[in-house]
Design a protein around this motif. Structure first.
Motif, short mmCIF file in Angstrom:
data_model
loop_
_atom_site.label_atom_id
_atom_site.label_comp_id
_atom_site.label_asym_id
_atom_site.label_seq_id
_atom_site.Cartn_x
_atom_site.Cartn_y
_atom_site.Cartn_z
N VAL A 1 0.84 -1.21 0.00
CA VAL A 1 0.00 0.00 0.00
C VAL A 1 0.87 1.25 0.00
CG1 VAL A 1 -1.64 1.36 1.37
CG2 VAL A 1 -1.98 -1.11 1.12
N ARG A 2 1.85 1.29 0.89
CA ARG A 2 2.74 2.46 0.99
C ARG A 2 3.49 2.69 -0.30
NH1 ARG A 2 7.69 1.15 4.47
NH2 ARG A 2 8.11 0.07 2.51
N ASP A 3 4.08 1.64 -0.85
CA ASP A 3 4.92 1.80 -2.04
C ASP A 3 4.08 2.16 -3.26
OD1 ASP A 3 7.00 1.15 -0.40
OD2 ASP A 3 7.19 -0.92 -1.10
N MET A 4 2.84 1.66 -3.32
CA MET A 4 2.00 2.01 -4.46
C MET A 4 1.63 3.49 -4.41
SD MET A 4 -1.39 0.15 -5.93
CE MET A 4 -2.04 0.65 -7.54
N LEU A 5 1.33 4.00 -3.24
CA LEU A 5 1.02 5.43 -3.11
C LEU A 5 2.24 6.28 -3.43
CD1 LEU A 5 -1.18 5.45 0.13
CD2 LEU A 5 -1.95 5.77 -2.23
N ALA A 6 3.41 5.84 -2.98
CA ALA A 6 4.63 6.61 -3.22
C ALA A 6 5.04 6.58 -4.69
CB ALA A 6 5.77 6.06 -2.36
N GLY A 7 4.58 5.56 -5.43
CA GLY A 7 4.97 5.44 -6.82
C GLY A 7 4.07 6.17 -7.81
N GLN A 8 3.04 6.86 -7.32
CA GLN A 8 2.13 7.57 -8.22
C GLN A 8 2.82 8.79 -8.84
OE1 GLN A 8 -0.98 6.31 -8.97
NE2 GLN A 8 -0.23 4.61 -7.68
N THR A 9 2.61 8.99 -10.13
CA THR A 9 3.26 10.11 -10.82
C THR A 9 2.26 11.09 -11.44
OG1 THR A 9 3.40 8.76 -12.83
CG2 THR A 9 5.32 8.76 -11.35
N ALA A 10 1.02 10.68 -11.62
CA ALA A 10 0.02 11.60 -12.18
C ALA A 10 -0.23 12.74 -11.19
CB ALA A 10 -1.28 10.86 -12.47
N GLU B 1 7.05 15.30 10.59
CA GLU B 1 7.32 14.09 11.38
C GLU B 1 6.03 13.30 11.64
OE1 GLU B 1 9.10 15.36 15.01
OE2 GLU B 1 10.74 16.44 14.04
N THR B 2 4.93 14.00 11.81
CA THR B 2 3.67 13.34 12.13
C THR B 2 3.10 12.59 10.94
OG1 THR B 2 3.20 15.13 13.71
CG2 THR B 2 1.35 13.73 13.08
N TRP B 3 3.24 13.18 9.75
CA TRP B 3 2.74 12.56 8.52
C TRP B 3 3.91 12.33 7.55
CZ3 TRP B 3 -0.07 16.58 10.90
CH2 TRP B 3 -1.31 16.20 11.43
N PRO B 4 4.78 11.35 7.85
CA PRO B 4 5.98 11.14 7.01
C PRO B 4 5.62 10.45 5.71
CG PRO B 4 5.85 9.45 8.70
CD PRO B 4 4.70 10.39 8.96
N ARG B 5 6.55 10.50 4.77
CA ARG B 5 6.44 9.74 3.54
C ARG B 5 7.81 9.18 3.19
NH1 ARG B 5 6.21 11.50 -2.34
NH2 ARG B 5 7.59 9.71 -2.34
N PRO B 6 7.84 8.15 2.35
CA PRO B 6 9.15 7.65 1.90
C PRO B 6 9.89 8.74 1.15
CG PRO B 6 7.38 6.11 1.34
CD PRO B 6 6.73 7.37 1.79
N GLU B 7 11.20 8.58 1.04
CA GLU B 7 12.00 9.58 0.33
C GLU B 7 11.53 9.70 -1.11
OE1 GLU B 7 16.12 8.76 0.57
OE2 GLU B 7 16.22 8.92 2.75
N GLY B 8 11.66 10.90 -1.64
CA GLY B 8 11.27 11.12 -3.02
C GLY B 8 10.35 12.31 -3.15
N GLY B 9 9.93 12.59 -4.36
CA GLY B 9 9.05 13.72 -4.62
C GLY B 9 9.84 14.95 -5.04
N ASP B 10 9.12 15.93 -5.52
CA ASP B 10 9.76 17.17 -5.99
C ASP B 10 10.22 18.02 -4.82
OD1 ASP B 10 9.20 16.42 -8.57
OD2 ASP B 10 7.27 17.46 -8.60
N GLU B 11 11.30 18.76 -5.03
CA GLU B 11 11.81 19.69 -4.03
C GLU B 11 11.41 21.11 -4.41
OE1 GLU B 11 13.29 18.99 -1.13
OE2 GLU B 11 12.86 16.89 -1.65
#
Length: 730
Positions: free
Chosen positions: A430-439, A608-618
């Motif tokens: 579940v986590r990895d699928m959400l993190a892998g979304q690009t749209a 810290e409260t709502w973390p996500r895996p590394e990645g995403g735009d800066e």
């Protein structure tokens, strides 16, 4: 199928048994919706008959239509009376029986033995026709097991010692209500009560008609059950599903288990909280229908609308191959799981997600949660990974102003992926699928994007209130530690807390700026809706503070506020703030600089409260912090720092800044450091001019205006900033 108009008396006069099948709902009729119109019809019919008996009256008899009942004959067993299932109309038949029993009691009390005997024949079968081994055949109607005790009390014979059930039952209330109506009706001045009772029996026997639809044993009662409801209580999709399941139990040869499946399976679904109305999105539904929609989506991994819930369930049951008895047991067990999820402590990962979903009316992740919690072999750790991911994904997107329009399709895909994953990896999938979304409609904002959203000047204006309360509640629960007294978690969905602006939205009264300039007013207005200016207060306390000045507001907050959101960052300096404040310095005033620093602190806490895996735009989130310079539109367009002036050569490390205050006899000095900070005489350093001014003098001051630079012809820092911004603008 045979259908005919029949007099109610004829339907009830035979020695026979009307059985309410287990798939039916328990008794739910109520006074305003059902009892009053039923009694009005019967009373009017009786009064019309009474009037006909008056000398000289030759009015045409009026027939009153009471609705329809659908029955299907049951297989007759030895020693038993003829019996039939009531497929539709059971609420009406039950109510009529209670009314007749109440009328019988009135007849006995008024010594109208003949009427009492005739009414008795409409409520009870003849003793000589009932076999002694089957006393349950005595009553004309056999109710559901859960209604049986109440029904036996409601239709009890006069003088009977049958005890009223201890728990409130609608059938008992119905008996009380009809007793009261009959008593009032029979004791009107000038009325012959015995004659009225005769008229009542005559009306029921001759003037009240129903449509009696009798099904053959080989006909499908489900078709009629779905189509007919008459004056009855509106059917829920859950009622149709219950009907289907118990009909199927019989068809699959499991009739012997039917009572157990009702009492130990479906029964809780027929009462609160399952019958309570709940709101999902913009629509209010029965709680049971909402749960069944989530449950069926979890089974099929396809979107299920409540409007088509029954049809979808029927098709699923036909193709699933599962015995109906097993489905009933599963629904009961999974329903308990659903209730348990909704009752979790909001400080737990799953509880925090559910609390936020309930508060913000977000429903699309529910099938994923139900599937994970009810699936065999999924460890709690994987459930928590999934919950943290979903909570962070939804919160970050909401704060960043990103759409939720594609969540239906997205979470169905997430559900499918989690169902295909090994149980021990389902949460990570579940986590990895959400993190892998690009749209763009699905991306999970990065830390810097989340920070930028949190630090927006219009954060409060752009978020609806439930989302802001959910954000602040999440931060509050994150701040709780083992060192705090355990006063329980704060809940966003049932909280009595509201969002409060520390610097009031109408700050112009009681909160003057330092110098009264238009630019100072612009900077102050820019701070009002920032995260650092928001906290949570009780609904009772919030109005009492309103637009009070800081001295009055802070005094009342100190007396009343218990939340860490206030005590740890309004009355105490944030632990990782940019400046080295003492708690006294920090809480002495409430101004733009404190709001800025508290915004950063709370935003970092939110990451810290709502973390996500590394990645995403800066993105550059710091550009959201400074109040913008004034442009032609009256808004500021730069966010200049002291370091910018050093790097541009407008200031040099070692330059002294001086603030002379002859009116109070003070002169303050600080020194520019290599990294663009300001060093105070006591060795402390401050990152901003305002921070240095506040640390030296207390109160609220615009450091860009009060500090002057002797090495630069005694220009103010504000003048040097303007020079820098003109150069950058060119």
């Amino acid at each position: 199928m045979q259908a005919s108009d029949m007099k109610l008396g004829k339907v009830l006069s035979n020695n026979q048994l009307f059985v309410i099948p287990l798939f039916q709902r328990p008794y739910v009729w109520s006074e305003k919706r059902n009892w009053i119109p039923l009694w009005d019809d019967i009373r009017q019919a009786a009064e019309a008959a009474e009037a006909e008996w008056q000398p000289g009256e030759e009015a045409d008899p009026t027939t009153y239509f009471l609705g329809a009942i659908v029955t299907q004959e049951r297989r007759r067993a030895p020693q038993r009376l003829t019996s039939m299932n009531i497929i539709d109309g059971q609420q009406r038949m039950s109510t009529v029986q209670v009314l007749l029993a109440a009328a019988r009691s009135q007849a006995v009390r008024t010594d109208c033995d003949s009427v009492a005997g005739r009414l008795e024949s409409l409520v009870s079968n003849n003793d000589r026709a009932v076999h002694p081994d089957h006393p349950e055949d005595k009553r004309k109607l056999l109710p559901l097991p859960q209604d049986r005790a109440a029904y036996l009390w409601a239709v009890r014979e006069p003088g009977s010692e049958v005890e009223r059930p201890a728990e409130p039952k609608q059938l008992c209330t119905a008996r009380d209500w009809f007793e009261a109506q009959l008593d009032d009706w029979l004791t009107v001045d000038g009325v012959d009560s015995a004659r009225r009772l005769e008229a009542l029996h005559f009306a029921i026997d001759e003037r009240i008609q129903i449509v009696h639809i009798m099904l053959e044993t080989n006909e499908d009662p489900q078709v009629i059950f779905e189509a007919l409801n008459g004056r009855g209580e509106p059917l829920l999709p859950a009622d149709l599903i219950k009907n289907l399941l118990f009909q199927t139990v019989d068809q699959q040869g499991e009739h012997a288990r039917a009572d157990d499946l009702l009492l130990n399976g479906w029964l809780p679904f027929d009462s609160s909280p399952w019958r309570d109305p709940v709101t999902t999105g913009r629509i209010t539904r029965a709680f049971i229908d909402v749960f069944l929609g989530y449950w069926l989506t979890a089974q099929t991994a396809k979107e299920v609308s409540v409007e088509h819930l029954f049809g979808t369930f029927k098709r699923w049951l036909q193709h699933s191959g599962e015995p109906a008895a097993k489905v009933i047991k599963r629904l009961r067990a999974d329903g308990e799981v659903f209730l348990a999820l909704r009752g979790l402590d909001p400080r737990s990962p799953v509880g925090a997600l559910v609390d936020s979903m309930e508060a913000t009316l977000t429903s699309t992740p529910w099938p994923v949660l139900l599937n994970l919690r009810t699936r065999v072999g999924v460890p709690d750790s994987e459930m928590e990974i999934a919950a943290r991911a979903i909570d962070s994904f939804i919160m970050r997107r909401a704060i960043c102003g990103q759409t939720a329009k594609d969540y239906n399709r997205l979470f169905l895909q997430v559900l499918n992926a989690s169902k295909e994953a090994l149980p021990g990896e389902a949460g990570r999938v579940v986590r990895d699928m959400l993190a892998g979304q690009t749209a763009s409609s699905r991306t999970w904002p990065s830390d810097s994007e989340f920070m930028a959203g949190l630090l927006a000047a219009d954060l409060f204006d752009k978020q609806y209130r439930a989302r802001m309360r959910s954000l602040l509640v999440g931060l509050e629960n994150q701040l709780r530690s083992t060192l705090n007294e355990d006063v329980g978690a704060v809940s966003a969905k049932k909280s009595d807390l509201s969002v409060e602006h520390l610097l009031p939205q109408k700050w112009q009264d009681g909160w003057p700026t330092v110098d009264g300039t238009e630019e100072a007013a612009t900077q102050r207005q820019d701070a009002v809706h920032r995260l650092g200016n928001l906290t949570l207060l009780t609904h009772a306390l919030n109005p009492t503070l309103s637009n009070k000045n800081w001295a009055a507001k802070s005094a009342e907050l100190r007396r009343q506020a218990l939340l860490r959101l206030t005590t740890s960052s309004v009355f105490a300096a944030p632990t990782n703030g940019e400046e080295d404040w003492t708690d006294h310095e920090w809480s002495a005033v409430w101004d733009e600089e404190r709001i800025r620093q508290r915004s950063i602190w709370l935003a970092q806490l939110a990451v810290e409260t709502w973390p996500r895996p590394e990645g995403g735009d800066e993105v550059d989130w710091r550009s959201r912090l400074e109040s913008p310079n004034t442009s032609e539109s009256g808004r500021r367009t730069f966010s200049t720092t002291v370091l910018d002036l050093v790097e541009a050569g407008l200031l040099s490390p070692g330059d002294e800044l001086v603030w002379s205050r002859p009116q109070v006899g003070d002169r303050h000095v600080c020194v520019v450091t290599n990294d663009g900070h300001l060093k105070l005489p006591d060795g402390r350093t401050k990152r901003t001019p305002s921070g240095a001014a506040i640390a030296m003098a207390g109160g609220s001051f615009d450091g860009w205006e009060v500090w002057r630079v002797p090495a630069k012809a005694n220009q103010s820092l504000g003048d040097l900033r303007d020079d820098y911004e003109r150069q950058v603008g060119q």
